[in-house]
Write a protein that holds these residues in place. Structure first.
Motif, PDB file in Angstrom:
ATOM      1  N   ALA A  76      40.800  39.582  47.893  1.00 46.48           N
ATOM      2  CA  ALA A  76      40.095  38.577  47.097  1.00 46.48           C
ATOM      3  C   ALA A  76      39.027  39.225  46.216  1.00 46.48           C
ATOM      4  N   GLN A  77      38.375  40.259  46.721  1.00 45.79           N
ATOM      5  CA  GLN A  77      37.372  40.966  45.918  1.00 45.79           C
ATOM      6  C   GLN A  77      38.019  41.653  44.716  1.00 45.79           C
ATOM      7  N   LYS A  78      39.215  42.214  44.918  1.00 44.67           N
ATOM      8  CA  LYS A  78      39.915  42.816  43.785  1.00 44.67           C
ATOM      9  C   LYS A  78      40.297  41.741  42.765  1.00 44.67           C
ATOM     10  N   ALA A  79      40.800  40.603  43.246  1.00 40.27           N
ATOM     11  CA  ALA A  79      41.176  39.525  42.328  1.00 40.27           C
ATOM     12  C   ALA A  79      39.961  39.068  41.519  1.00 40.27           C
ATOM     13  N   GLU A  80      38.812  39.000  42.167  1.00 39.23           N
ATOM     14  CA  GLU A  80      37.589  38.620  41.447  1.00 39.23           C
ATOM     15  C   GLU A  80      37.245  39.660  40.381  1.00 39.23           C
ATOM     16  N   MET A  81      37.381  40.956  40.728  1.00 39.86           N
ATOM     17  CA  MET A  81      37.049  42.010  39.771  1.00 39.86           C
ATOM     18  C   MET A  81      38.020  42.012  38.587  1.00 39.86           C
ATOM     19  N   VAL A  82      39.284  41.652  38.828  1.00 41.59           N
ATOM     20  CA  VAL A  82      40.235  41.523  37.713  1.00 41.59           C
ATOM     21  C   VAL A  82      39.763  40.450  36.742  1.00 41.59           C
TER      22      VAL A  82
END
Length: 464
Positions: free
Chosen positions: A361-367
């Motif tokens: 989820a943190q990666k999706a937010e950073m995208v």
């Protein structure tokens, strides 16, 4: 020999072990071919960009260049950002160290005395020992390598953040400098107008004394004079405050700022190249910093996935132990131990899976942050381009309006002196001329601020 083979296999497994988690690939971004505000001739030459220029080639004012150089050396925000880079470098070193074995050495000497019993008398011993120990957590699943990858990406993000601070400081110094020159110009206009209106009051008083003027004319001329006089203290306050702003940007205590040019003398180009929109992804520090944080978030997924698999640790120790110092390194005093340990998580109450979901989820937010930063950059460049163009057009028209207003004052004074117009006409035309001159000064300022904003939006200013 069997132990040596097992040790060799473990080392090879650690050396060529896989890395869990996805390898990073840049998200697909839809970028326009050109900016909507560019003319066709500019679009044909859009490979060049103002953002590629060095700040001293964009701002050619020697006084401004000196201020920027001092700010780059002394500004506290830049110095704080540099310390953060050093912190990130240390974090990389700390994280990378987990990939390597820990080797430690120790020495001990202990004197023990056991009290006497019915069978034995008192016993006194004094064992001494020196040893060398090794502990190695094998990175078979790439957990530590992914963690190091994330730390290095955070280091790059911090370095790009430092460049973003540099770009911001350059823009802030240039903005404050141009605002200071504009205030100087307003002060010049107000002082000149005040002197002119003082002379007008004197002439009106002479006409009133001679019977060709009225007391109303005197009061109206005094009204103009006092209006110009009242603007000067406010301008002096704003000038001092703007100097304080620049002083803080330079890392100084509040004080005066030297300048030798007028606002109109600062060079400004009629048109600037914007470059390809896709080049912003590589040039803007904030976008680069956001992408590196995306790289770090992607690597942490691998760290979370590796936690599901067995952890293998090798331990070894060797040394000497003896009750006598003279025989510590001789005879049968030597000892060694070697061991391997495997630990497999079986039940963690969903902790590992939740941690994996968290990193994903943190990666999706950073995208999303990365895509948003790019869209925001496109908007800032687009806004700056249209502001730069329209401010130039406005300044040109305001210059014509000011010239007409100044000439109207000359004609109104001539009509009043000739007795064919009242002083109210002089009052109106003089007020309009003063407002027009102030508006022209502000238009010239906005034109230069638009250039600063465009340069910053295109990712310029951080180049060394």
């Amino acid at each position: 020999m069997r132990r040596k083979w097992w040790l060799t296999l473990f080392v090879l497994a650690a050396a060529v072990g896989c890395k869990m988690g996805p390898d990073y690939s840049r998200p697909t971004i839809s970028t326009p071919d050109s900016y909507r505000e560019l003319a066709p001739d500019q679009q044909a030459q859009n490979a060049q960009s103002l953002g590629d220029e060095k700040w001293w080639d964009v701002f050619k004012d020697e006084d401004l260049q000196g201020l920027v150089r001092e700010a780059l050396k002394q500004n506290y925000d830049i110095r704080i950002a540099a310390e953060r880079v050093l912190q990130a470098q240390a974090v990389v070193g700390i994280t990378r160290a987990d990939q390597y074995p820990f080797i430690g050495a120790g020495a001990s000497a202990l004197n023990n005395r056991i009290p006497a019993t019915k069978i034995n008398g008192p016993v006194q011993t004094g064992p001494m020992q020196v040893n060398l120990s090794l502990a190695w957590q094998l990175d078979f699943w790439g957990q530590y390598r992914r963690a190091t990858e994330a730390a290095r990406a955070e280091l790059l993000a911090t370095e790009w953040a430092r460049k973003a601070v540099i770009s911001s400081v350059v823009s802030n110094v240039a903005t404050a400098y141009f605002q200071l020159l504009e205030l100087d110009l307003e002060m010049e206009i107000s002082s000149r107008t005040l002197q002119s209106r003082k002379e007008s009051v004197r002439l009106v008083q002479i006409r009133q004394t001679g019977g060709t003027g009225s007391l109303l004319d005197v009061r109206q001329s005094e009204e103009l004079m006092y209006t110009a006089a009242a603007a000067i203290p406010s301008l002096e306050r704003r000038i001092a405050q703007e100097e304080n702003v620049i002083s803080i940007l330079l890392g100084r205590n509040p004080g005066a700022i030297a300048r030798s040019r007028k606002l109109a003398d600062t060079q400004i180009t009629p048109s600037v190249p914007a470059g390809l929109p896709s080049s912003i992804l590589e040039r803007r520090p904030d976008i680069q910093s956001t992408e590196q944080r995306l790289v770090a978030a992607n690597a942490r997924i691998g760290v979370a996935k590796a936690a599901f698999f067995p952890q293998i640790q090798l331990t070894a120790a060797a040394g000497y132990q003896s009750t006598a110092l003279t025989s510590l390194f001789t005879g049968p005093a030597g000892f060694w131990t070697f061991g391997a340990q495997l630990a497999q998580p079986i039940f963690t109450g969903g902790k590992l899976r939740s941690n994996l979901h968290l990193t994903e989820a943190q990666k999706a937010e950073m995208v999303l942050n990365y895509e948003q930063a790019i869209q925001q950059a496109f908007r800032e460049v687009s806004d700056s381009l249209i502001a730069y163009k329209k401010n130039q057009e406005f300044t040109e028209q305001q210059g014509l309006l000011t010239a007409a207003a100044v000439d109207a004052v000359r004609l109104a004074n001539a009509r009043y002196t000739g007795g064919v117009a009242s002083y109210l006409e002089v009052l109106d035309t003089d007020t309009l001329a003063y407002d027009a001159e102030i508006a022209l000064a502000q238009a010239q300022l906005q034109e230069r601020l638009a250039l600063v904003q465009l340069y910053n939006a295109l990712g310029g200013g951080w180049q060394a």
